[in-house]
Design a protein around this motif. Sequence first.
Motif, PDB file in Angstrom:
ATOM      1  N   LEU A  94     -53.468  53.143 -10.333  1.00  0.00           N
ATOM      2  CA  LEU A  94     -54.224  53.982  -9.394  1.00  0.00           C
ATOM      3  C   LEU A  94     -53.444  54.150  -8.089  1.00  0.00           C
ATOM      4  CD1 LEU A  94     -57.896  52.683  -9.802  1.00  0.00           C
ATOM      5  CD2 LEU A  94     -56.720  54.515 -11.015  1.00  0.00           C
ATOM      6  N   ASP A  97     -50.608  56.566  -8.324  1.00  0.00           N
ATOM      7  CA  ASP A  97     -50.977  57.863  -8.886  1.00  0.00           C
ATOM      8  C   ASP A  97     -50.261  58.102 -10.223  1.00  0.00           C
ATOM      9  OD1 ASP A  97     -52.502  60.246  -8.798  1.00  0.00           O
ATOM     10  OD2 ASP A  97     -50.694  61.375  -8.303  1.00  0.00           O
ATOM     11  N   VAL A  99     -51.748  58.259 -13.090  1.00  0.00           N
ATOM     12  CA  VAL A  99     -52.683  58.799 -14.080  1.00  0.00           C
ATOM     13  C   VAL A  99     -52.867  60.290 -13.823  1.00  0.00           C
ATOM     14  CG1 VAL A  99     -55.036  58.660 -14.989  1.00  0.00           C
ATOM     15  CG2 VAL A  99     -53.924  56.596 -14.101  1.00  0.00           C
ATOM     16  N   GLN A 100     -52.478  61.118 -14.755  1.00  0.00           N
ATOM     17  CA  GLN A 100     -52.796  62.545 -14.600  1.00  0.00           C
ATOM     18  C   GLN A 100     -53.876  62.920 -15.608  1.00  0.00           C
ATOM     19  OE1 GLN A 100     -49.497  65.280 -13.985  1.00  0.00           O
ATOM     20  NE2 GLN A 100     -48.518  63.939 -12.518  1.00  0.00           N
ATOM     21  N   CYS A 101     -53.519  63.483 -16.756  1.00  0.00           N
ATOM     22  CA  CYS A 101     -54.588  63.810 -17.710  1.00  0.00           C
ATOM     23  C   CYS A 101     -55.228  62.546 -18.247  1.00  0.00           C
ATOM     24  CB  CYS A 101     -54.068  64.698 -18.833  1.00  0.00           C
ATOM     25  SG  CYS A 101     -53.306  63.801 -20.196  1.00  0.00           S
ATOM     26  N   ARG A 137     -46.798  63.325 -21.318  1.00  0.00           N
ATOM     27  CA  ARG A 137     -46.300  64.672 -21.086  1.00  0.00           C
ATOM     28  C   ARG A 137     -46.586  65.152 -19.666  1.00  0.00           C
ATOM     29  NH1 ARG A 137     -42.255  67.843 -23.019  1.00  0.00           N
ATOM     30  NH2 ARG A 137     -42.976  69.774 -24.006  1.00  0.00           N
ATOM     31  N   CYS A 138     -47.354  64.360 -18.896  1.00  0.00           N
ATOM     32  CA  CYS A 138     -47.775  64.837 -17.577  1.00  0.00           C
ATOM     33  C   CYS A 138     -46.948  64.287 -16.423  1.00  0.00           C
ATOM     34  CB  CYS A 138     -49.217  64.440 -17.309  1.00  0.00           C
ATOM     35  SG  CYS A 138     -50.402  65.087 -18.476  1.00  0.00           S
ATOM     36  N   THR A 139     -46.751  62.978 -16.413  1.00  0.00           N
ATOM     37  CA  THR A 139     -46.290  62.340 -15.173  1.00  0.00           C
ATOM     38  C   THR A 139     -44.784  62.331 -15.014  1.00  0.00           C
ATOM     39  OG1 THR A 139     -46.073  60.181 -16.225  1.00  0.00           O
ATOM     40  CG2 THR A 139     -48.218  60.710 -15.285  1.00  0.00           C
ATOM     41  N   GLY A 140     -44.059  62.571 -16.090  1.00  0.00           N
ATOM     42  CA  GLY A 140     -42.611  62.415 -16.015  1.00  0.00           C
ATOM     43  C   GLY A 140     -42.207  60.949 -15.934  1.00  0.00           C
ATOM     44  N   ILE A 142     -42.161  58.690 -13.945  1.00  0.00           N
ATOM     45  CA  ILE A 142     -41.673  58.082 -12.710  1.00  0.00           C
ATOM     46  C   ILE A 142     -42.753  57.208 -12.057  1.00  0.00           C
ATOM     47  CG2 ILE A 142     -40.591  58.562 -10.473  1.00  0.00           C
ATOM     48  CD1 ILE A 142     -38.912  59.710 -12.674  1.00  0.00           C
TER      49      ILE A 142
ATOM     50  N   ARG B  27     -57.028  59.106  -3.145  1.00  0.00           N
ATOM     51  CA  ARG B  27     -56.957  58.619  -4.521  1.00  0.00           C
ATOM     52  C   ARG B  27     -57.492  59.684  -5.474  1.00  0.00           C
ATOM     53  NH1 ARG B  27     -57.409  53.233  -5.884  1.00  0.00           N
ATOM     54  NH2 ARG B  27     -55.892  52.952  -4.233  1.00  0.00           N
ATOM     55  N   ARG B  28     -56.798  59.892  -6.556  1.00  0.00           N
ATOM     56  CA  ARG B  28     -57.206  60.882  -7.549  1.00  0.00           C
ATOM     57  C   ARG B  28     -58.632  60.608  -8.042  1.00  0.00           C
ATOM     58  NH1 ARG B  28     -54.006  64.173 -11.211  1.00  0.00           N
ATOM     59  NH2 ARG B  28     -52.120  63.443 -10.182  1.00  0.00           N
ATOM     60  N   ALA B  31     -59.008  59.184 -11.646  1.00  0.00           N
ATOM     61  CA  ALA B  31     -58.051  58.165 -12.114  1.00  0.00           C
ATOM     62  C   ALA B  31     -58.738  56.872 -12.535  1.00  0.00           C
ATOM     63  CB  ALA B  31     -57.021  57.881 -11.034  1.00  0.00           C
ATOM     64  N   GLY B 492     -55.431  67.341 -15.594  1.00  0.00           N
ATOM     65  CA  GLY B 492     -54.442  66.346 -15.196  1.00  0.00           C
ATOM     66  C   GLY B 492     -53.654  66.779 -13.977  1.00  0.00           C
ATOM     67  N   THR B 661     -49.348  63.450  -2.433  1.00  0.00           N
ATOM     68  CA  THR B 661     -48.988  62.609  -3.586  1.00  0.00           C
ATOM     69  C   THR B 661     -49.193  63.365  -4.896  1.00  0.00           C
ATOM     70  OG1 THR B 661     -49.461  60.572  -2.429  1.00  0.00           O
ATOM     71  CG2 THR B 661     -49.551  60.470  -4.815  1.00  0.00           C
ATOM     72  N   LEU B 662     -50.270  64.119  -4.975  1.00  0.00           N
ATOM     73  CA  LEU B 662     -50.516  64.907  -6.178  1.00  0.00           C
ATOM     74  C   LEU B 662     -49.444  65.967  -6.370  1.00  0.00           C
ATOM     75  CD1 LEU B 662     -53.191  63.452  -6.482  1.00  0.00           C
ATOM     76  CD2 LEU B 662     -54.336  65.649  -6.680  1.00  0.00           C
ATOM     77  N   GLY B 665     -46.484  64.349  -7.726  1.00  0.00           N
ATOM     78  CA  GLY B 665     -46.706  64.032  -9.145  1.00  0.00           C
ATOM     79  C   GLY B 665     -46.438  65.238 -10.032  1.00  0.00           C
ATOM     80  N   GLN B 666     -46.839  66.414  -9.558  1.00  0.00           N
ATOM     81  CA  GLN B 666     -46.550  67.634 -10.314  1.00  0.00           C
ATOM     82  C   GLN B 666     -45.056  67.902 -10.355  1.00  0.00           C
ATOM     83  OE1 GLN B 666     -48.685  69.758 -12.116  1.00  0.00           O
ATOM     84  NE2 GLN B 666     -49.862  67.906 -11.849  1.00  0.00           N
ATOM     85  N   GLU B 668     -42.639  65.752 -10.213  1.00  0.00           N
ATOM     86  CA  GLU B 668     -41.987  64.810 -11.121  1.00  0.00           C
ATOM     87  C   GLU B 668     -42.243  65.180 -12.586  1.00  0.00           C
ATOM     88  OE1 GLU B 668     -42.212  60.932  -8.136  1.00  0.00           O
ATOM     89  OE2 GLU B 668     -43.861  61.314  -9.503  1.00  0.00           O
ATOM     90  N   GLY B 669     -43.503  65.392 -12.914  1.00  0.00           N
ATOM     91  CA  GLY B 669     -43.846  65.687 -14.307  1.00  0.00           C
ATOM     92  C   GLY B 669     -43.221  66.988 -14.783  1.00  0.00           C
ATOM     93  N   ILE B 672     -39.457  66.774 -15.573  1.00  0.00           N
ATOM     94  CA  ILE B 672     -39.112  66.152 -16.855  1.00  0.00           C
ATOM     95  C   ILE B 672     -39.400  67.114 -18.010  1.00  0.00           C
ATOM     96  CG2 ILE B 672     -39.486  64.137 -18.342  1.00  0.00           C
ATOM     97  CD1 ILE B 672     -38.405  63.124 -15.811  1.00  0.00           C
ATOM     98  N   GLN B 673     -40.498  67.871 -17.890  1.00  0.00           N
ATOM     99  CA  GLN B 673     -40.762  68.885 -18.922  1.00  0.00           C
ATOM    100  C   GLN B 673     -39.649  69.927 -18.936  1.00  0.00           C
ATOM    101  OE1 GLN B 673     -44.481  71.089 -18.702  1.00  0.00           O
ATOM    102  NE2 GLN B 673     -45.554  69.377 -19.631  1.00  0.00           N
ATOM    103  N   GLU B 708     -33.964  59.946 -11.838  1.00  0.00           N
ATOM    104  CA  GLU B 708     -34.568  59.857 -10.503  1.00  0.00           C
ATOM    105  C   GLU B 708     -34.966  61.271 -10.070  1.00  0.00           C
ATOM    106  OE1 GLU B 708     -33.176  58.726  -5.963  1.00  0.00           O
ATOM    107  OE2 GLU B 708     -31.774  58.440  -7.608  1.00  0.00           O
ATOM    108  N   ILE B 709     -36.142  61.403  -9.478  1.00  0.00           N
ATOM    109  CA  ILE B 709     -36.591  62.715  -8.998  1.00  0.00           C
ATOM    110  C   ILE B 709     -36.828  62.614  -7.491  1.00  0.00           C
ATOM    111  CG2 ILE B 709     -38.304  64.557  -9.217  1.00  0.00           C
ATOM    112  CD1 ILE B 709     -37.363  64.114 -11.930  1.00  0.00           C
TER     113      ILE B 709
END
Lengths: 159, 778
Positions: A94, A97, A99-101, A137-140, A142, B27-28, B31, B492, B661-662, B665-666, B668-669, B672-673, B708-709
């Motif tokens: 938590l 951060d 946790v995405q989906c 597939r969401c967070t990468g 990291i 905080r999300r 989560a 997500g 932070t969110l 997170g986008q 970073e994710g 990688i995609q 590393e991102i």
Amino acid sequence: MKKLTVNFTVNGERVRLRVPANRTLLDILREDLGLTGTKRGCDTGECGACTVLMNGRSVNSCLVLAGEVEGAEIITVEGLGGEEALHPLQEAFLEEDAVQCGFCIPGMLMSAKYLLDRNPDPSEEEIREAISGNLCRCTGYIPIIRAIKRAALKLKERK
Amino acid sequence: MMHAVPLKWAGCGSKIAKMEIVGKSHRRYDALYKARGKAVYVDDLYFPHMLYAGVKRSPHPHARIKKIDPGGLKGKKDVFFVSYEDIPGANKLPIIFDDWPVLAPGVARFAGEAVALVAAPKKELIPELLDEIEVEYEPLEAVFDPELSMKSKVRLFGDNNVFASYYYDTGDIEKGFQDADVIVEDTYRTPYQEHAYIETQGMVAVPTPDGGMEIYGSMQCPFYVQKAVAGVLGIGMNKVRVVQMETGGAFGGKEDMPSQVASQAALLAYVSGHPVKLIYSREEDILSMSKRHPGIIKSRVGAKKDGTLVAVDTTYILDSGAYATLSPAVLWRGTVHACGPYRVPNVRVRSYAVATNKVPCGAFRGFGAPQVIFAMESQMDRIAEELGMDPAELREKNLVREGDTMPYGHKLAGSVGTLETLKKAVEKSGWKEKRKTYGKEEGFKKRGIGLATIFYGVGLGAAGKQLDRSGAYIQITEDGKVAFAVGTTEMGQGMKTALAQIVAEELGFRYEDVAILPTDTSRVPDSGPTVASRATVMSGNALRNAAKPLRETLIKIASELLSVPPEKIELKLGDVYVDGSPKLSLDELIKEAYRRREHMASQGYYVAPHTSWENKEGGEAYMVYAWATKIAEVEVDLLTGEVKVLRITSAHDVGKAVNPTLVEGQIEGGAIQGMGYALMEDILTEGGEIINNNFSTYIIPTIVDAPEIIPIIVEREFDKGPYGAKGFAEQPLMGIAPAITNAIYHATGVRIKELPATPERVFEKLLKAGKVELWKEK
Ligand code: FES
Ligand code: FES
């Protein structure tokens, strides 16, 4: 299909069930016991979403058949923290951060727990190795790495 | 992480001088329960007397269906069967051309297409029951290559199999190339990309006593699902209620596809009268659900000696698969994005979405833009090389600034952070130094650094503007808390959290006192799809509109209670402030409002700003643009062709980061995609059939691959966005692929023109270029 009776514990509770021999632990947990925190992403051992601890080791529950569960101790995400308290891993996920989906997270947490149980002070290399069977597939990944490092610190401080 | 907060927000008559909640990394929202395993996804739902469902699929890429025989299923107790003949309503999924049937009616046009449905009380029975259905096929000639398809006698659509085509012309393209000192010309190819959300598609359909249907499932667009299910069942949309369950990843793959899955579940629920659960297996999900379109991009770019771009000529072809679904919209976005974020006086763009006998392609993060970005950003590096210029300088020279006009005629009024993203990324990555030192390593591992600059039109734009509006609902409860609902979805990306922050900010609640109701078509009006990075702007503004009367009422009462003029009252963090000090708790104020029987619930609605488009001239395509620069550092193994990404610096102008932070997170994710797209992901077909339909053959990045991102946030506020935000979620993936291939070039001198840059492909190129031998000789 031949049925068999299995006895085991889940999150400390004794379970006795009569199930077809080809039923997987994942189906037993989700469908028979209503423990739906453990997720199904592939059913063929490729994604890690169904990871639980069996006798202290992480397993893909979609690959474990009913017969193998006899006498085992199973821990799922529902048994990771208590009803009230969170496990340090959950807290760290938590805080970072991570946790995405959320769909990969129960499996991630269980793989991470297996790692920290064996190795309270893992290097980044070791974290990557331990989580390499869990797809996200969401967070990468990291924030997941950051979270596991953080959880290791927390566990150390608590000792 | 805290970021600086701008001092003023001058919109909607807000009295908030400084933001307390927006701009901070709360905080999300979702989560905690997700980390406890308590989140309820569709497969976690159980209803009494629920049946389980399965789908019989065509093994042929193109075949006439001569007979569908349910065989032994007939007369089996509690077993239900549906073929196209049993569909009470329209056998078409509404999207753009409404051409994809729920169940193949007489002809199946791709391997994996749904032909019949079955439901039974036990999940484990389904595979055997599906085997009992006998389908007689007569295979037909099929076409798999989009360029051949345009000339093929196999008829899939119209008279040339072209689902859609766009064009625009600016300036004088011939003269542009005459004026150019250097011209580069090439063809680029991009692969399929599978969404690989970890939760597969799934739906539960529950019949209601009044002949209606309730749908619970994993989805981005509940209003699409509502329309589809009503159409297939032939009932009113007012009798279809759709509730989004927690959604385990989507990335565009749950935009239009859930309409298909929901319609299948609904048909079985309708026929059986039972709730029906349909969860796709990973294999059938990969076989039958949409993908990112493979693209062919023919590009010719001309520039002056000093680097000024003078002409861009692009032909863009998409392999759409068997049905149009979202292809026209995907193609349009790609068309608009074809020339990159640059000032180009002479432009010619032609684009085609072409039918083939393969799985239909649709929405995927970036929506038709990543393909053309790969081509254009590769071309930019080639121009830089021809001119002996630094690739970053070439971009800097040509990037659009505020007041510039995009090549398709859109004059940029504001919120243009392109240059800033470039400068920050260049600085933070150590670009200049590494451009000099990388590639000079001894031995067989060479490093390289490459970049790409991109833009992205936020929202549906002119092509989808009839859908670009959103509703919201806010209800303040007497205990001093607030709940809200919107019609867009969480998958997500963090929408719930960002919107909860906006609601708290608008009405002066503490973040902890905000609750979010599930997205449900019965709660808010049609809010359009949750795509195109539009949820924060659209639902955010709808919520602000809903909050306005509530805030006014609360301020009016507070002003009476405290005997101060309303403009002196501030609502923030759970208290009522006058002259900077708290005078009354928000709880008390709300209690008083209840005592006075004030209306403490409110609906809000927001319609997207004007957009326009005409073929030939173009137009004001999108309400606003997001800008970004990506810098990738790689290490290429000359002996194996393996590319390891070491670091990605990704700078984004997001308008305003509602929750930094969110946003990170986008970034970073998405990076990688994008790296998966660049290096490893590809759907392989044999005779039109997908052969890598699981995670051991369709490879996505694992934690071992994650580099590393370095995320960088740039904030050039959008005046019509909530607090200046302009939508963000897709951009992180875009431009990663060319940044990586440009870095590969920097490392090795080998140019990758076809993705993914697998070790085999890179090695072959290295071999051809003599790079491997070179090393051996040393
Ligand atoms: S569900 Fe068991 S590994 Fe994927
Ligand atoms: S958080 Fe979505 S798959 Fe990991």
